[in-house]
Design a protein around this motif. Structure first.
Motif, PDB file in Angstrom:
ATOM      1  N   TYR A   1       0.802  -1.216   0.000  1.00 52.18           N
ATOM      2  CA  TYR A   1       0.000   0.000   0.000  1.00 52.18           C
ATOM      3  C   TYR A   1       0.841   1.276   0.000  1.00 52.18           C
ATOM      4  O   TYR A   1       0.362   2.339  -0.326  1.00 52.18           O
ATOM      5  N   TRP A   2       2.078   1.192   0.354  1.00 54.98           N
ATOM      6  CA  TRP A   2       2.956   2.360   0.431  1.00 54.98           C
ATOM      7  C   TRP A   2       3.508   2.769  -0.924  1.00 54.98           C
ATOM      8  O   TRP A   2       3.946   3.900  -1.097  1.00 54.98           O
ATOM      9  N   LEU A   3       3.515   1.892  -1.906  1.00 57.19           N
ATOM     10  CA  LEU A   3       4.253   2.110  -3.145  1.00 57.19           C
ATOM     11  C   LEU A   3       3.803   3.350  -3.932  1.00 57.19           C
ATOM     12  O   LEU A   3       4.634   4.183  -4.312  1.00 57.19           O
ATOM     13  N   ASN A   4       2.511   3.503  -4.190  1.00 58.77           N
ATOM     14  CA  ASN A   4       2.031   4.678  -4.930  1.00 58.77           C
ATOM     15  C   ASN A   4       2.365   5.969  -4.193  1.00 58.77           C
ATOM     16  O   ASN A   4       2.787   6.947  -4.815  1.00 58.77           O
ATOM     17  N   LEU A   5       2.164   5.973  -2.896  1.00 63.94           N
ATOM     18  CA  LEU A   5       2.479   7.152  -2.095  1.00 63.94           C
ATOM     19  C   LEU A   5       3.960   7.487  -2.190  1.00 63.94           C
ATOM     20  O   LEU A   5       4.343   8.634  -2.391  1.00 63.94           O
ATOM     21  N   TYR A   6       4.812   6.497  -2.063  1.00 66.77           N
ATOM     22  CA  TYR A   6       6.257   6.681  -2.128  1.00 66.77           C
ATOM     23  C   TYR A   6       6.659   7.323  -3.461  1.00 66.77           C
ATOM     24  O   TYR A   6       7.410   8.303  -3.496  1.00 66.77           O
ATOM     25  N   LEU A   7       6.150   6.784  -4.559  1.00 63.35           N
ATOM     26  CA  LEU A   7       6.498   7.291  -5.888  1.00 63.35           C
ATOM     27  C   LEU A   7       6.007   8.722  -6.091  1.00 63.35           C
ATOM     28  O   LEU A   7       6.724   9.568  -6.640  1.00 63.35           O
ATOM     29  N   LYS A   8       4.791   9.018  -5.650  1.00 67.02           N
ATOM     30  CA  LYS A   8       4.241  10.367  -5.802  1.00 67.02           C
ATOM     31  C   LYS A   8       4.995  11.375  -4.929  1.00 67.02           C
ATOM     32  O   LYS A   8       5.195  12.519  -5.343  1.00 67.02           O
ATOM     33  N   LEU A   9       5.415  10.959  -3.742  1.00 69.45           N
ATOM     34  CA  LEU A   9       6.196  11.861  -2.889  1.00 69.45           C
ATOM     35  C   LEU A   9       7.529  12.198  -3.545  1.00 69.45           C
ATOM     36  O   LEU A   9       7.950  13.362  -3.557  1.00 69.45           O
ATOM     37  N   GLU A  10       8.189  11.191  -4.102  1.00 70.36           N
ATOM     38  CA  GLU A  10       9.457  11.433  -4.806  1.00 70.36           C
ATOM     39  C   GLU A  10       9.262  12.390  -5.980  1.00 70.36           C
ATOM     40  O   GLU A  10      10.067  13.294  -6.179  1.00 70.36           O
ATOM     41  N   GLU A  11       8.200  12.184  -6.758  1.00 70.80           N
ATOM     42  CA  GLU A  11       7.912  13.067  -7.898  1.00 70.80           C
ATOM     43  C   GLU A  11       7.706  14.513  -7.459  1.00 70.80           C
ATOM     44  O   GLU A  11       8.050  15.436  -8.182  1.00 70.80           O
ATOM     45  N   ALA A  12       7.136  14.696  -6.270  1.00 72.42           N
ATOM     46  CA  ALA A  12       6.844  16.038  -5.759  1.00 72.42           C
ATOM     47  C   ALA A  12       8.054  16.682  -5.093  1.00 72.42           C
ATOM     48  O   ALA A  12       7.980  17.818  -4.648  1.00 72.42           O
ATOM     49  N   GLY A  13       9.170  15.939  -4.985  1.00 73.05           N
ATOM     50  CA  GLY A  13      10.370  16.493  -4.369  1.00 73.05           C
ATOM     51  C   GLY A  13      10.410  16.348  -2.861  1.00 73.05           C
ATOM     52  O   GLY A  13      11.215  16.982  -2.192  1.00 73.05           O
ATOM     53  N   ILE A  14       9.543  15.499  -2.328  1.00 68.11           N
ATOM     54  CA  ILE A  14       9.533  15.213  -0.888  1.00 68.11           C
ATOM     55  C   ILE A  14      10.273  13.901  -0.679  1.00 68.11           C
ATOM     56  O   ILE A  14      10.004  12.919  -1.362  1.00 68.11           O
ATOM     57  N   GLU A  15      11.204  13.888   0.261  1.00 68.98           N
ATOM     58  CA  GLU A  15      12.040  12.707   0.484  1.00 68.98           C
ATOM     59  C   GLU A  15      11.322  11.699   1.390  1.00 68.98           C
ATOM     60  O   GLU A  15      11.153  11.950   2.581  1.00 68.98           O
ATOM     61  N   PRO A  16      10.894  10.555   0.840  1.00 70.28           N
ATOM     62  CA  PRO A  16      10.215   9.554   1.666  1.00 70.28           C
ATOM     63  C   PRO A  16      11.206   8.569   2.298  1.00 70.28           C
ATOM     64  O   PRO A  16      12.202   8.195   1.683  1.00 70.28           O
ATOM     65  N   TYR A  17      10.939   8.180   3.529  1.00 72.12           N
ATOM     66  CA  TYR A  17      11.704   7.152   4.222  1.00 72.12           C
ATOM     67  C   TYR A  17      10.752   6.033   4.608  1.00 72.12           C
ATOM     68  O   TYR A  17       9.737   6.281   5.253  1.00 72.12           O
ATOM     69  N   LEU A  18      11.088   4.809   4.221  1.00 75.67           N
ATOM     70  CA  LEU A  18      10.304   3.654   4.648  1.00 75.67           C
ATOM     71  C   LEU A  18      10.883   3.157   5.961  1.00 75.67           C
ATOM     72  O   LEU A  18      12.100   3.008   6.096  1.00 75.67           O
ATOM     73  N   VAL A  19      10.018   2.927   6.922  1.00 75.14           N
ATOM     74  CA  VAL A  19      10.474   2.413   8.211  1.00 75.14           C
ATOM     75  C   VAL A  19       9.748   1.110   8.504  1.00 75.14           C
ATOM     76  O   VAL A  19       8.599   0.912   8.096  1.00 75.14           O
ATOM     77  N   ASN A  20      10.418   0.224   9.193  1.00 75.07           N
ATOM     78  CA  ASN A  20       9.835  -1.052   9.574  1.00 75.07           C
ATOM     79  C   ASN A  20       8.936  -0.821  10.788  1.00 75.07           C
ATOM     80  O   ASN A  20       9.384  -0.311  11.806  1.00 75.07           O
ATOM     81  N   ALA A  21       7.654  -1.194  10.671  1.00 72.62           N
ATOM     82  CA  ALA A  21       6.705  -0.966  11.746  1.00 72.62           C
ATOM     83  C   ALA A  21       7.135  -1.642  13.049  1.00 72.62           C
ATOM     84  O   ALA A  21       6.886  -1.133  14.132  1.00 72.62           O
ATOM     85  N   ARG A  22       7.804  -2.764  12.965  1.00 74.87           N
ATOM     86  CA  ARG A  22       8.277  -3.449  14.186  1.00 74.87           C
ATOM     87  C   ARG A  22       9.355  -2.644  14.903  1.00 74.87           C
ATOM     88  O   ARG A  22       9.472  -2.706  16.107  1.00 74.87           O
ATOM     89  N   HIS A  23      10.137  -1.882  14.143  1.00 79.50           N
ATOM     90  CA  HIS A  23      11.209  -1.103  14.746  1.00 79.50           C
ATOM     91  C   HIS A  23      10.724   0.187  15.396  1.00 79.50           C
ATOM     92  O   HIS A  23      11.377   0.709  16.287  1.00 79.50           O
ATOM     93  N   VAL A  24       9.598   0.710  14.945  1.00 84.67           N
ATOM     94  CA  VAL A  24       9.108   1.986  15.474  1.00 84.67           C
ATOM     95  C   VAL A  24       7.898   1.831  16.383  1.00 84.67           C
ATOM     96  O   VAL A  24       7.337   2.823  16.831  1.00 84.67           O
ATOM     97  N   LYS A  25       7.490   0.614  16.656  1.00 82.83           N
ATOM     98  CA  LYS A  25       6.335   0.391  17.534  1.00 82.83           C
ATOM     99  C   LYS A  25       6.613   0.977  18.911  1.00 82.83           C
ATOM    100  O   LYS A  25       7.704   0.853  19.435  1.00 82.83           O
ATOM    101  N   ASN A  26       5.607   1.626  19.469  1.00 89.04           N
ATOM    102  CA  ASN A  26       5.713   2.316  20.761  1.00 89.04           C
ATOM    103  C   ASN A  26       6.621   3.516  20.651  1.00 89.04           C
ATOM    104  O   ASN A  26       7.157   4.052  21.504  1.00 89.04           O
TER     105      ASN A  26
END
Length: 110
Positions: A85-110
């Motif tokens: 589900y993140w893929l379209n958002l990631y690509l559109k953010l890059e096109e707009a010049g916004i730097e996207p970072y993917l994070v692992n949900a297990r690593h950022v929980k809490n």
């Protein structure tokens, strides 16, 4: 037949919540996005506290989400990589010049 309570697409209201306090802000130009199959929950540190908006995952709403981020001068976005589900958002953010970072949900929980 038109439904009486349904707003036209141009006037669609997006859910928005404001919070006066929260975790300390390290980067004023960063947003966090919780990616789901039917909606994106987007959080930013605004002028009057933290603001969270909810956007559906339709292409037109995705463009409105990005327009809002640009209007708030957001340059970086952290988002969890849930399924595909993140893929379209990631690509559109890059096109707009916004730097996207993917994070692992297990690593950022809490």
């Amino acid at each position: 037949m038109e439904k009486k309570n349904q707003k036209p697409d141009k006037e669609r209201a997006y859910s928005s919540r404001k919070f006066s306090s929260g975790l300390p802000v390290q980067n004023q130009r960063c947003a966090g996005i919780d990616v789901g199959d039917s909606k994106y929950d987007v959080a930013i540190a605004g002028k009057n506290g933290h603001e969270v908006r909810e956007y559906p995952t339709f292409a037109s709403d995705l463009l409105k989400l990005i327009d809002w981020l640009i209007s708030e001068q957001i340059t970086t976005v952290a988002m969890e990589s849930t399924g595909v589900y993140w893929l379209n958002l990631y690509l559109k953010l890059e096109e707009a010049g916004i730097e996207p970072y993917l994070v692992n949900a297990r690593h950022v929980k809490n």
